[in-house]
Design a protein around this motif. Structure first.
Motif, PDB file in Angstrom:
ATOM      1  N   GLY A   1       1.965  12.549  -3.211  1.00 56.31           N
ATOM      2  CA  GLY A   1       2.912  13.038  -4.147  1.00 56.31           C
ATOM      3  C   GLY A   1       2.016  13.979  -5.192  1.00 56.31           C
ATOM      4  O   GLY A   1       2.352  15.247  -5.437  1.00 56.31           O
ATOM      5  N   HIS A   2       1.146  13.326  -5.886  1.00 53.18           N
ATOM      6  CA  HIS A   2       0.458  13.996  -6.975  1.00 53.18           C
ATOM      7  C   HIS A   2      -0.500  15.184  -6.443  1.00 53.18           C
ATOM      8  O   HIS A   2      -0.601  16.095  -7.078  1.00 53.18           O
ATOM      9  CB  HIS A   2      -0.208  13.068  -7.903  1.00 53.18           C
ATOM     10  CG  HIS A   2       0.453  12.166  -8.804  1.00 53.18           C
ATOM     11  ND1 HIS A   2       1.067  12.818  -9.818  1.00 53.18           N
ATOM     12  CD2 HIS A   2       0.924  11.092  -8.957  1.00 53.18           C
ATOM     13  CE1 HIS A   2       1.765  12.149 -10.407  1.00 53.18           C
ATOM     14  NE2 HIS A   2       1.542  10.874  -9.878  1.00 53.18           N
ATOM     15  N   ALA A   3      -1.076  14.892  -5.330  1.00 56.00           N
ATOM     16  CA  ALA A   3      -1.785  15.828  -4.571  1.00 56.00           C
ATOM     17  C   ALA A   3      -1.192  17.157  -4.260  1.00 56.00           C
ATOM     18  O   ALA A   3      -1.519  18.094  -4.422  1.00 56.00           O
ATOM     19  CB  ALA A   3      -2.682  15.301  -3.602  1.00 56.00           C
TER      20      ALA A   3
ATOM     21  N   HIS B   1      -1.828  15.590 -12.887  1.00 58.36           N
ATOM     22  CA  HIS B   1      -1.534  15.194 -11.438  1.00 58.36           C
ATOM     23  C   HIS B   1      -3.001  14.360 -10.810  1.00 58.36           C
ATOM     24  O   HIS B   1      -2.895  13.306 -10.130  1.00 58.36           O
ATOM     25  CB  HIS B   1      -1.226  16.072 -10.528  1.00 58.36           C
ATOM     26  CG  HIS B   1       0.314  16.591 -10.710  1.00 58.36           C
ATOM     27  ND1 HIS B   1       1.485  15.696 -10.837  1.00 58.36           N
ATOM     28  CD2 HIS B   1       0.671  17.792 -11.301  1.00 58.36           C
ATOM     29  CE1 HIS B   1       2.420  16.537 -11.097  1.00 58.36           C
ATOM     30  NE2 HIS B   1       1.908  17.557 -11.425  1.00 58.36           N
ATOM     31  N   LEU B   2      -4.106  14.937 -11.100  1.00 54.75           N
ATOM     32  CA  LEU B   2      -5.322  14.363 -10.186  1.00 54.75           C
ATOM     33  C   LEU B   2      -5.602  13.181 -11.148  1.00 54.75           C
ATOM     34  O   LEU B   2      -6.162  12.166 -10.858  1.00 54.75           O
ATOM     35  CB  LEU B   2      -6.356  15.563 -10.656  1.00 54.75           C
ATOM     36  CG  LEU B   2      -6.433  16.762  -9.954  1.00 54.75           C
ATOM     37  CD1 LEU B   2      -7.563  17.518 -10.284  1.00 54.75           C
ATOM     38  CD2 LEU B   2      -6.391  16.472  -8.340  1.00 54.75           C
ATOM     39  N   GLU B   3      -5.412  13.129 -12.649  1.00 46.24           N
ATOM     40  CA  GLU B   3      -5.537  11.842 -13.259  1.00 46.24           C
ATOM     41  C   GLU B   3      -4.759  10.812 -12.834  1.00 46.24           C
ATOM     42  O   GLU B   3      -5.306   9.660 -12.857  1.00 46.24           O
ATOM     43  CB  GLU B   3      -5.525  12.006 -14.748  1.00 46.24           C
ATOM     44  CG  GLU B   3      -6.748  12.994 -15.411  1.00 46.24           C
ATOM     45  CD  GLU B   3      -6.228  13.042 -16.959  1.00 46.24           C
ATOM     46  OE1 GLU B   3      -5.195  13.071 -17.328  1.00 46.24           O
ATOM     47  OE2 GLU B   3      -7.326  13.696 -17.687  1.00 46.24           O
ATOM     48  N   ALA B   4      -3.652  11.049 -12.409  1.00 48.63           N
ATOM     49  CA  ALA B   4      -2.631  10.061 -11.947  1.00 48.63           C
ATOM     50  C   ALA B   4      -2.977   9.518 -10.375  1.00 48.63           C
ATOM     51  O   ALA B   4      -2.683   8.337 -10.010  1.00 48.63           O
ATOM     52  CB  ALA B   4      -1.159  10.456 -11.685  1.00 48.63           C
ATOM     53  N   ILE B   5      -4.019  10.256  -9.685  1.00 50.69           N
ATOM     54  CA  ILE B   5      -4.257   9.931  -8.353  1.00 50.69           C
ATOM     55  C   ILE B   5      -5.378   8.771  -8.477  1.00 50.69           C
ATOM     56  O   ILE B   5      -5.305   7.876  -7.739  1.00 50.69           O
ATOM     57  CB  ILE B   5      -5.135  10.847  -7.614  1.00 50.69           C
ATOM     58  CG1 ILE B   5      -3.807  12.004  -7.085  1.00 50.69           C
ATOM     59  CG2 ILE B   5      -5.641  10.593  -6.312  1.00 50.69           C
ATOM     60  CD1 ILE B   5      -4.354  13.409  -6.661  1.00 50.69           C
ATOM     61  N   SER B   6      -6.057   8.804  -9.439  1.00 48.64           N
ATOM     62  CA  SER B   6      -7.500   7.923  -9.477  1.00 48.64           C
ATOM     63  C   SER B   6      -6.855   6.382  -9.591  1.00 48.64           C
ATOM     64  O   SER B   6      -7.124   5.431  -8.787  1.00 48.64           O
ATOM     65  CB  SER B   6      -8.234   8.307 -10.456  1.00 48.64           C
ATOM     66  OG  SER B   6      -9.430   7.112 -10.743  1.00 48.64           O
TER      67      SER B   6
ATOM     68  N   ILE C   1       0.918  -1.305   0.083  1.00 49.43           N
ATOM     69  CA  ILE C   1      -0.068   0.146   0.000  1.00 49.43           C
ATOM     70  C   ILE C   1       0.817   1.270  -0.080  1.00 49.43           C
ATOM     71  O   ILE C   1       0.384   2.283  -0.702  1.00 49.43           O
ATOM     72  CB  ILE C   1      -1.005  -0.011   1.302  1.00 49.43           C
ATOM     73  CG1 ILE C   1      -1.894  -1.246   1.024  1.00 49.43           C
ATOM     74  CG2 ILE C   1      -2.025   1.346   1.339  1.00 49.43           C
ATOM     75  CD1 ILE C   1      -2.987  -1.175   2.192  1.00 49.43           C
ATOM     76  N   LYS C   2       2.145   1.149   0.456  1.00 43.39           N
ATOM     77  CA  LYS C   2       2.719   2.347   0.550  1.00 43.39           C
ATOM     78  C   LYS C   2       3.230   3.063  -0.660  1.00 43.39           C
ATOM     79  O   LYS C   2       3.007   4.064  -0.539  1.00 43.39           O
ATOM     80  CB  LYS C   2       4.209   1.949   1.284  1.00 43.39           C
ATOM     81  CG  LYS C   2       5.184   3.072   1.435  1.00 43.39           C
ATOM     82  CD  LYS C   2       6.480   2.747   2.187  1.00 43.39           C
ATOM     83  CE  LYS C   2       7.440   3.690   2.242  1.00 43.39           C
ATOM     84  NZ  LYS C   2       8.713   3.138   2.802  1.00 43.39           N
ATOM     85  N   THR C   3       3.500   2.431  -1.591  1.00 35.45           N
ATOM     86  CA  THR C   3       3.802   3.003  -3.083  1.00 35.45           C
ATOM     87  C   THR C   3       2.528   3.942  -3.723  1.00 35.45           C
ATOM     88  O   THR C   3       2.803   5.112  -3.982  1.00 35.45           O
ATOM     89  CB  THR C   3       4.434   2.034  -4.146  1.00 35.45           C
ATOM     90  OG1 THR C   3       5.614   1.266  -3.613  1.00 35.45           O
ATOM     91  CG2 THR C   3       4.566   2.636  -5.275  1.00 35.45           C
ATOM     92  N   PRO C   4       1.506   2.986  -3.692  1.00 31.68           N
ATOM     93  CA  PRO C   4       0.379   3.962  -4.235  1.00 31.68           C
ATOM     94  C   PRO C   4      -0.102   4.809  -3.330  1.00 31.68           C
ATOM     95  O   PRO C   4      -0.484   5.959  -3.891  1.00 31.68           O
ATOM     96  CB  PRO C   4      -0.756   2.934  -4.482  1.00 31.68           C
ATOM     97  CG  PRO C   4      -0.416   1.634  -3.690  1.00 31.68           C
ATOM     98  CD  PRO C   4       1.086   1.850  -3.627  1.00 31.68           C
ATOM     99  N   LEU C   5      -0.022   4.816  -2.085  1.00 29.36           N
ATOM    100  CA  LEU C   5       0.051   6.025  -1.240  1.00 29.36           C
ATOM    101  C   LEU C   5       0.770   7.246  -1.303  1.00 29.36           C
ATOM    102  O   LEU C   5       0.375   8.469  -1.589  1.00 29.36           O
ATOM    103  CB  LEU C   5      -0.123   5.497   0.438  1.00 29.36           C
ATOM    104  CG  LEU C   5      -1.312   4.864   0.902  1.00 29.36           C
ATOM    105  CD1 LEU C   5      -0.988   4.643   2.402  1.00 29.36           C
ATOM    106  CD2 LEU C   5      -2.404   6.027   0.941  1.00 29.36           C
ATOM    107  N   GLN C   6       1.987   6.852  -1.622  1.00 24.57           N
ATOM    108  CA  GLN C   6       2.799   7.965  -1.951  1.00 24.57           C
ATOM    109  C   GLN C   6       2.547   8.416  -3.174  1.00 24.57           C
ATOM    110  O   GLN C   6       2.677   9.861  -3.338  1.00 24.57           O
ATOM    111  CB  GLN C   6       4.489   7.462  -2.084  1.00 24.57           C
ATOM    112  CG  GLN C   6       5.161   6.848  -0.834  1.00 24.57           C
ATOM    113  CD  GLN C   6       6.308   6.228  -0.977  1.00 24.57           C
ATOM    114  OE1 GLN C   6       6.474   5.692  -1.940  1.00 24.57           O
ATOM    115  NE2 GLN C   6       7.142   6.255  -0.069  1.00 24.57           N
ATOM    116  N   MET C   7       1.884   7.723  -4.085  1.00 27.76           N
ATOM    117  CA  MET C   7       1.546   8.314  -5.539  1.00 27.76           C
ATOM    118  C   MET C   7       0.475   9.473  -5.323  1.00 27.76           C
ATOM    119  O   MET C   7       0.464  10.457  -5.888  1.00 27.76           O
ATOM    120  CB  MET C   7       1.206   7.315  -6.381  1.00 27.76           C
ATOM    121  CG  MET C   7       2.387   6.500  -7.103  1.00 27.76           C
ATOM    122  SD  MET C   7       1.658   5.487  -8.513  1.00 27.76           S
ATOM    123  CE  MET C   7       1.130   6.738  -9.512  1.00 27.76           C
ATOM    124  N   VAL C   8      -0.594   8.885  -4.573  1.00 36.06           N
ATOM    125  CA  VAL C   8      -1.611   9.712  -4.084  1.00 36.06           C
ATOM    126  C   VAL C   8      -1.069  11.133  -3.702  1.00 36.06           C
ATOM    127  O   VAL C   8      -1.697  12.302  -4.060  1.00 36.06           O
ATOM    128  CB  VAL C   8      -2.647   9.126  -3.397  1.00 36.06           C
ATOM    129  CG1 VAL C   8      -3.944   9.890  -2.771  1.00 36.06           C
ATOM    130  CG2 VAL C   8      -3.193   7.798  -3.879  1.00 36.06           C
TER     131      VAL C   8
END
Length: 220
Positions: A82-84, A105-110, A73-80
């Protein structure tokens, strides 16, 4: 039910023999019913204990898997996050002029949030057969996307990355979510293994297997 008969005339001894047989038959019937009830109770108790055992096993497995789940979960959380943060940064610095940058950046969060949701769903389904979502996957595109995300997050920013893909690779069939977990972990583990080295070379290769029925992915 009928368990005997007497033909007239009959003696008291004959009558006693028939009654004895009837009583013994009734005793056997009652004993059989009692055994069936005990067996049914035993089955129910066995099923209850088996369910309890499976629940305990699931909890035990979940405890053992907790560090790996946290790692996943750590990596996608970092993505959320970071992009936010970057989206907010662009809005604060340039306002509406940065609308396209913020949109990217918002499109990468989803999709990152979707990965977390899929991992949580796997936790809920622990112990059940996994229903894999099999689809066509372009390995070259998938691996390139994962490398771009990890590079963007800084997880492999100090690595010299070489992508070695054979030409005209066919699509494969698989579950993209589970395969992404495998590839991401392999790449991160390779990067972590080079910590402390001045030169870090990371190579990701995709080639047909020798028998040409499979595709081989290598991370070095």
């Amino acid at each position: 039910g009928v368990c005997g008969f007497l033909r007239k005339p009959f003696s008291p001894e004959e009558f006693k023999q028939v009654v004895d047989r009837a009583l013994k038959t009734r005793e056997r019937l009652l004993a059989s019913r009692s055994m069936e009830q005990e067996l049914d109770h035993t089955r129910q108790e066995h099923a209850r204990l088996e369910t309890l055992f499976l629940d305990t096993e699931k909890l035990s497995a979940l405890g053992l898997l907790a560090p790996r789940i946290a790692h996943e979960i750590k990596t996608p959380l970092q993505m959320v996050s970071g992009h936010a943060e970057l989206a907010l940064h662009w809005l604060q610095d340039r306002g509406l002029e940065a609308i396209e940058e913020v949109r990217s950046h918002l499109e990468a969060i989803s999709p990152a949030a979707g990965q977390i949701q899929a991992l949580v769903q796997q936790m809920f389904e622990l112990g059940r057969p996994l229903n894999a979502c099999v689809e066509e996957i372009d390995l070259q595109h998938e691996l390139g996307r994962i490398l771009d995300e990890l590079r963007y997050l800084g997880a492999i920013k100090y690595c010299q990355i070489k992508q070695d893909y054979a030409a005209d690779l066919p699509f494969i069939y698989g579950d993209s979510t589970q395969l992404e977990q495998v590839f991401r972990n392999l790449i991160l583990n390779a990067a972590h293994a080079m910590e402390g080295q001045q030169v870090k070379k990371l190579k990701v290769g995709v080639h047909p297997a020798p028998d040409e029925r499979f595709i081989e992915v290598g991370v070095e």
